[in-house]
Design an enzyme around this catalytic site. Structure first.
Site, short mmCIF file in Angstrom:
data_model
loop_
_atom_site.label_atom_id
_atom_site.label_comp_id
_atom_site.label_asym_id
_atom_site.label_seq_id
_atom_site.Cartn_x
_atom_site.Cartn_y
_atom_site.Cartn_z
N GLU A 53 0.79 -1.30 -0.15
CA GLU A 53 -0.07 -0.06 -0.21
C GLU A 53 0.98 1.21 -0.02
OE1 GLU A 53 -0.51 -2.74 2.07
OE2 GLU A 53 -2.80 -3.09 1.92
N GLN A 116 -8.45 -6.44 12.27
CA GLN A 116 -7.91 -5.49 11.49
C GLN A 116 -8.46 -4.06 11.60
OE1 GLN A 116 -7.87 -7.10 7.32
NE2 GLN A 116 -5.86 -7.75 7.38
N MET A 484 24.56 8.87 1.08
CA MET A 484 24.37 10.23 1.83
C MET A 484 24.77 9.92 3.21
SD MET A 484 24.07 13.29 1.39
CE MET A 484 22.86 13.96 -0.04
#
Lengths: 576, 166
Positions: A53, A116, A484
């Site tokens: 998602e 859920q 980085m």
């Protein structure tokens, strides 16, 4: 007249269709199965099935950034919804219009720790522009319309809608009723700048001897690039862009002095430091721009134009604040300049440009291409990428050194060409964002510029690319480390590379191939241009280009921590 | 500096939590907070007492205003205003001496004894924060405080000025 009744799920899909939504990015699960069933029975809205998602939110985000439309996400309750959190925060920080539809357990179970169940409205509260709990089926169409309105007007941002399953299932039904006009007594974003502030702003601008225009993402969002160019040319002012604002003026325009801030050009940061008037347009004086706020441009009068009053005088005090949509305010500024018969003071203007050109001549955006062992410099890859795409590609970036190199070495001619997570700095953003852009513009070159760290944060989406035939070109600047992080460890942490390398990288070529794509590895400079051209010549398949680059390269220039905006390392050991 | 902010907002599920969340998210201070629906049941009014310099206060006002549910916010302390807080306090009143003394102090502060037990008095007092503090301190010198509760302050502008939806 008979009234037609619909289930809540049908109302959701009908509302999306009425709002002209083409794509819905999502992943099914228990509480939203009725919506998936309703989607199955129609053709207006196409659902794109991702593999995670988070990627759905970034895809919707990329789509929104490239098109200016609202990106729409559908996720189930609980883990589906919480997986969206990073993507929602990314959109929030960069002011991207997005609507996230989240399932919820049936109304009667809310609060019972049902299977859920998470309070997604609560979880997302600090990172949304607004959110809605749906509790009545008849409200669904208007709530969705309001969400789109809020997401896309004023300062755009993400809006979350929570839809409990009992409102979606057969058993309850309602008419599809959509108000003709959206009215909210508590939400009326200001659009026009106050005329007195416009006059004050123009007075400051016209009296300036050393004016700099500093523009940000607001220009892109407001589609104000052409107006900005007109203003820049009318004033013959130097203009610098933030990371989010790149493409707001062409990177090839004579007046463009580069990106400013932490990895900005010397001339941009110097010009800011020496300016007597700074005109900030749709930018927010982020800490990655200002460096130490106590030392920030002490002699400048600051004119700050922004749609969001909270952005004004938050970090840097604005002497002349102007609240309004930046495109409209620029029009007002141009009209006022016209009315006052403004003419450029040639002497001041030439002196200022002479000074700026001296800084320009130091060529701070440069690197040494010749190194022992023929290692490929990452900057050189960006330049090759620019050549191969004629500077016309959509460049969607992940987060890290490659992001800064792309910002520095790929001059963007147009707005919306440069798509990156500037505010939140979300690794894993690049690939799904590029996929969203490719959905919108299938005939354009769409690049995902990434690194061996970032790409692995959403690499499962290679599977989605196969399913929907999304032939993006992934260019990974593979330095076998988190570049980085490593750079900071080299510069600030005595070279101790704590957890900054990747000792078990996959074979990216084989990995791409296993998903059914094409993998190309480039490991020497002499094959770089040819192989990149080859990669861009392939139109119908995704190409993953794994470029082995010099792992020791650092991003320069770089601001010196706690210093003023123009206190910078130009290269290793050399201060500006 | 102490400020009193009055906020008019939609009386909807979650709107209070957005205000409270905003204060904690941006490290703003809440000294006290009261909320209730107004005479128009679709609106709630919140009064927040907070502390901060001008720069922080400017951000608080702007950030609260930015919330979609919020219609209006005003800083009552900028102008003349009336401020009230309610105190309910239960104190030990075991013998004639302490009962007399508690009653005397309550009268002086124009409070009211609203309940009595075998050994306790419960007193109600309204006023601004200073008055309530002074009352509590005075009582504490005379007897033992068992329990106290304060409503947090509410406020309203003096004169014609008003905080309304339109």
């Amino acid at each position: 007249m008979s009234t037609e009744l619909h289930t809540g799920a049908e109302l959701v899909v009908k509302a999306l269709s009425a709002l002209k939504v083409k794509y819905l990015f999502g992943y099914p699960g228990g509480t939203v199965l009725d919506i998936y069933d309703a989607l199955f029975k129609q053709q207006d809205v196409e659902h794109i099935l991702v593999r995670h998602e988070q990627a759905a939110t970034h895809m919707a985000d990329g789509y929104a950034r490239a098109t200016g439309e609202v990106g729409v996400v559908l996720a189930t309750s609980g883990p589906g919804a919480t997986n969206c959190i990073t993507g929602i925060a990314t959109a929030y920080m960069d002011s991207i219009p997005m609507v996230v539809l989240s399932g919820q357990v049936p109304t009667g179970l809310i609060g019972d720790d049902a299977f859920q169940e998470t309070d997604i409205v609560g979880c997302s509260r600090p990172i949304v522009k607004h959110s809605f709990n749906c509790r009545d089926i008849s409200e669904i169409p208007n709530i969705i319309a309001k969400a789109f309105y809020i997401a896309s007007t004023g300062r755009p941002g993400p809006v979350v809608i929570e839809l409990p399953k009992d409102l979606l299932m057969p058993g309850q039904s309602a008419e599809f009723l959509l108000d003709a006009e959206i009215k909210m007594r508590s939400y009326n974003p200001t659009v026009k700048g106050h005329h007195r502030q416009i006059k004050k702003a123009v007075q400051a601008i016209t009296q300036a001897k050393r004016l700099v225009i500093y523009s940000g993402g607001g220009i892109i969002i407001a589609n104000a690039a052409e107006l900005l160019q007109a203003l820049v040319e009318k004033l013959n002012a130097p203009i610098t862009n933030t990371l989010m604002g790149l493409g707001g003026i062409s990177g090839l325009h004579d007046n463009f002095i580069g990106m400013l801030g932490m990895h900005g050009s010397l001339e941009a940061n110097k010009a800011m430091a020496h300016a007597d008037v700074i005109l900030a347009l749709g930018a927010r004086f982020d800490d990655r721009v200002t460096n130490n706020v106590k030392k920030f441009c002490p002699n400048a009068t600051i004119v700050h134009v922004d749609i969001d009053p909270t952005s004004i005088s938050k970090t840097i005090n604005a002497h002349i604040p102007v609240v309004g949509l930046v495109d409209i305010v620029i029009k007002q500024l141009l009209a006022e300049l016209e009315e006052t018969n403004y003419l450029i003071n040639q002497e001041n203007n030439q002196d200022w440009w002479q000074q700026i050109n001296q800084w320009r001549n130091e060529k701070s955006i440069s690197y040494e291409n010749e190194v022992e062992g023929g290692k490929i410099k990452p900057q050189r890859v960006i330049q090759a990428m620019y050549q191969a795409t004629n500077g016309e590609a959509y460049v969607c970036s992940d987060v890290g050194q490659h992001q800064m190199f792309a910002a520095q070495y790929y001059p963007f001619a147009k707005p919306r060409q440069w798509i990156n997570s500037g505010g939140l700095g979300t690794m894993g953003f690049g690939l799904p964002a590029a996929m969203g852009v490719k959905m919108a513009f299938p005939d354009s070159h769409v690049i995902c510029i990434t690194g061996d760290g970032s790409i692995q944060m959403n690499i499962q989406e290679l599977s989605t690319c196969m399913q929907y035939n999304l032939p993006v070109v992934i260019i990974s600047l593979n330095n076998r480390s988190l570049g980085m992080v490593r750079q900071w460890q080299d510069m600030v942490y005595g070279g101790r590379h704590s957890s900054s390398y990747m000792e078990s990288l996959p074979d990216f070529v084989k990995l791409a191939e296993s998903y059914g794509h094409i993998g190309i590895q480039i490991n020497s400079l002499d094959e770089l241009d040819e192989k990149l051209a080859q990669a861009f010549a392939i139109k119908n398949q995704l190409v993953f280009v794994d470029v082995l680059v010099d792992e020791k390269e650092h991003v320069y220039p770089m601001q010196i921590r706690t210093g003023a905006i123009d206190e910078m390392w130009i290269k290793k050991g050399v201060k500006a | 500096m102490r400020r009193i902010l009055a906020i008019l907002l939609e009386n909807e599920a979650g709107s209070l939590s957005r205000i409270v969340g905003l204060f904690s998210q941006r490290a703003f201070n809440i000294v006290s907070l009261t909320v209730a629906p107004t005479e128009d049941a679709s609106l709630s009014r919140i009064t927040i007492a907070t502390e901060g310099d001008d720069k922080i206060l400017e951000q608080i006002v702007k950030q609260v205003n930015k919330l979609i549910d919020v219609l209006k916010i005003t800083d009552l302390t900028e102008r003349q205003h009336v401020e009230r807080e309610l105190l309910l306090i239960k104190v030990l009143a075991m013998n004639d001496k302490s009962r007399t003394e508690v009653k005397r102090i309550t009268d002086i502060f124009r409070g009211a004894i609203i309940d009595i037990g075998k050994q306790v008095y419960t007193i109600q007092l309204t006023g601004d924060a200073d008055k309530l503090n002074a009352f509590i301190n005075t009582l504490a010198n005379e007897t033992e405080i068992i329990e106290s509760v304060r409503s947090g302050c509410v406020g309203i502008a003096r004169g014609e000025k008003a905080l309304r939806a339109k």
